[in-house]
Design an enzyme around this catalytic site. Structure first.
Site, PDB file in Angstrom:
ATOM      1  N   GLU A   4      85.831  51.990 -51.397  1.00  0.00           N
ATOM      2  CA  GLU A   4      86.359  52.814 -49.978  1.00  0.00           C
ATOM      3  C   GLU A   4      85.616  54.030 -49.799  1.00  0.00           C
ATOM      4  O   GLU A   4      86.518  55.118 -49.096  1.00  0.00           O
ATOM      5  CB  GLU A   4      87.342  52.546 -49.853  1.00  0.00           C
ATOM      6  CG  GLU A   4      88.504  50.810 -50.126  1.00  0.00           C
ATOM      7  CD  GLU A   4      89.745  51.640 -49.547  1.00  0.00           C
ATOM      8  OE1 GLU A   4      90.246  51.820 -49.545  1.00  0.00           O
ATOM      9  OE2 GLU A   4      89.582  49.514 -49.457  1.00  0.00           O
ATOM     10  N   GLU A  40      87.586  40.859 -52.568  1.00  0.00           N
ATOM     11  CA  GLU A  40      88.740  40.969 -52.253  1.00  0.00           C
ATOM     12  C   GLU A  40      88.942  40.149 -51.496  1.00  0.00           C
ATOM     13  O   GLU A  40      89.689  40.484 -51.106  1.00  0.00           O
ATOM     14  CB  GLU A  40      89.311  41.949 -52.571  1.00  0.00           C
ATOM     15  CG  GLU A  40      88.779  43.152 -53.412  1.00  0.00           C
ATOM     16  CD  GLU A  40      89.040  44.425 -53.210  1.00  0.00           C
ATOM     17  OE1 GLU A  40      90.195  45.205 -52.552  1.00  0.00           O
ATOM     18  OE2 GLU A  40      89.077  45.544 -53.720  1.00  0.00           O
TER      19      GLU A  40
HETATM   20  C1  XIL Z   1      96.126  46.340 -53.215  1.00  0.00           C
HETATM   21  C2  XIL Z   1      96.800  45.222 -54.132  1.00  0.00           C
HETATM   22  O1  XIL Z   1      96.452  44.446 -54.128  1.00  0.00           O
HETATM   23  C3  XIL Z   1      98.343  45.931 -53.548  1.00  0.00           C
HETATM   24  O2  XIL Z   1      98.887  45.335 -55.035  1.00  0.00           O
HETATM   25  C4  XIL Z   1      98.091  47.426 -54.745  1.00  0.00           C
HETATM   26  O3  XIL Z   1      99.605  47.919 -53.886  1.00  0.00           O
HETATM   27  C5  XIL Z   1      97.390  47.790 -53.332  1.00  0.00           C
HETATM   28  O4  XIL Z   1      96.125  47.936 -53.415  1.00  0.00           O
HETATM   29  N1  XIL Z   1      91.334  47.509 -51.092  1.00  0.00           N
HETATM   30  C6  XIL Z   1      91.233  47.450 -52.086  1.00  0.00           C
HETATM   31  C7  XIL Z   1      92.666  47.026 -52.988  1.00  0.00           C
HETATM   32  O5  XIL Z   1      90.381  47.894 -52.755  1.00  0.00           O
HETATM   33  O6  XIL Z   1      92.232  47.842 -55.020  1.00  0.00           O
HETATM   34  C8  XIL Z   1      93.973  46.574 -52.394  1.00  0.00           C
HETATM   35  O7  XIL Z   1      95.057  46.231 -53.226  1.00  0.00           O
HETATM   36  C9  XIL Z   1      93.539  46.426 -51.408  1.00  0.00           C
HETATM   37  C10 XIL Z   1      92.421  46.777 -50.282  1.00  0.00           C
END
Ligand code: XIL
Length: 371
Positions: free
Chosen positions: A177, A284
């Site tokens: 990010e 994701e």
């Molecule tokens: C999120 C997880 O799903 C949560 O459990 C944690 O508390 C915060 O992070 N972008 C990402 C991930 O790259 O690491 C994030 O995951 C969601 C958004």
């Protein structure tokens, strides 16, 4: 190693066995409760999709799932993961938020459990994530005004974490990010302020590569399908890093999307991202429903749209040249385990229901791969 404050130098190599609670989630989805009856299999008779083959058997690319160490203790979920996917990404226990404790102590209990589970089940492990603007542990902030020690601690962290999973993690999200939402530039962060906007990233890739020369090193970001300007900026960043000599080996597009996503946006995004010739990871994916029920006249229509979004992603990944299909990772398998559901219990963003039964979207995902 250059000099750094004594307690810090030891701290960054010290390990602790503390366990922590789930970290905070970002970008909360606010919505009202909706009963999505059509997303749930029939209560009686055969659960919908019982006869569907596992994802890993039908997809012409690796399919992944997010995982948390505690989930390994849930036999149903552990079995579902092992049956359905061929790759796992720690959902948060390989992040600084988990690994770095007070004074720079490092803890690896949970990520080690995940790595062992992956090895035992023959699952490829994707490390996530080394450098993220959103996570700046107090131990690093305490070094804010000391350039040399800060850089050393940064380097030590990357070298230690990647080195620990060398030969076990096939790939890493090195930088997560980095691009601003408006696509106008890069995010400001503790890392960029101390080490330079591009240099902190170039250095991270170089260090990760030195610690594990075989691991594929990704640049990962979100909303790339919603925001073409952000996507363009993300691609420019990737090119800049490559020109600077960073061993960047792949591009990750998180694909946390919702039912408002226009049809074709995932395919267009992936095709743009493919232009650099690097392997791509839908890294994701989830398809949030909770805020969007007003867009649909029935829950069946809503479920069909969710299936269409998943189907588009499956088809787009399958349509890439084989060398560019790194994986499609789902940010969880059962709805009840989703971070979206932790934020809004009415959400149903994944491919399996709370009991681990296939939802209609799974059938749509798999059908798209046979067309
Ligand atoms: C999120 C997880 O799903 C949560 O459990 C944690 O508390 C915060 O992070 N972008 C990402 C991930 O790259 O690491 C994030 O995951 C969601 C958004």
């Amino acid at each position: 190693m250059a000099i750094m404050p004594k307690e810090f130098a030891t701290g960054f190599f010290r390990m602790s066995g503390r366990r922590g609670a789930e970290g905070p989630s970002r970008r909360a989805f606010v919505g009202s409760a909706v009963a999505l009856a059509a997303c749930q299999p029939a209560a009686r008779g055969q659960p919908a999709g019982r006869s569907l083959p596992p994802l890993r058997a039908v997809a012409p690319f690796p399919v992944g799932s997010a995982i948390q160490a505690e989930q390994i203790d849930d036999p149903d979920l552990a079995a579902l993961i092992a049956a359905q996917v061929s790759q796992v990404t720690p959902e948060w226990q390989m992040k600084m938020e988990y690994i770095v404790g007070e004074g720079g102590a490092l803890r690896f209990d949970a990520p080690d459990r995940i790595a062992s589970f992956a090895a035992a089940k023959g699952l490829r492990l994707h490390g996530h994530t080394l450098i993220w603007y959103a996570q700046t542990p107090a131990a690093f902030e305490a070094l804010d005004s000391q350039p040399g020690p800060f850089r050393d601690a940064y380097a030590n962290y990357i070298t230690t974490v990647v080195g620990r999973y060398r030969g076990r993690a096939a790939s890493w999200d090195v930088v997560n990010e980095a691009v601003a939402e408006d696509g106008a530039g890069l995010r400001d962060s503790l890392w960029s302020r101390r080490l330079g906007a591009i240099e902190h990233m170039r250095l991270a890739y170089e260090l990760a590569h030195a610690a594990d020369p075989v691991a594929i090193l990704f640049l990962n970001d979100y909303n790339l399908e919603y925001l073409p300007a952000k996507r363009a900026c993300f691609l420019r960043l990737a090119e800049t890093l490559l020109k600077a000599g960073a061993p960047l080996g792949g591009l990750g597009t998180q694909t946390h999307v919702g039912l408002d996503l226009p049809a074709g946006a995932i395919a267009a995004g992936l095709s743009d991202l493919a232009s650099l010739g690097l392997p791509l990871h839908i890294s994701e994916m989830d398809v949030s429903t909770a805020r969007f029920h007003r867009l649909f006249s029935s829950s069946a229509e809503l479920a069909a749209r969710q299936g269409a979004v998943y189907a588009e992603a499956a088809k787009a990944m399958a349509g890439l040249p084989a060398a560019q299909r790194y994986a499609l990772t789902l940010w969880g398998l059962r709805d009840r385990d989703s971070w979206r559901v932790r934020e809004n219990r009415a959400d149903t963003p994944l491919l399996f229901d709370d009991l681990g039964r296939a939802k209609p979207a799974l059938a749509d995902f798999e059908a798209a791969l046979s067309r």
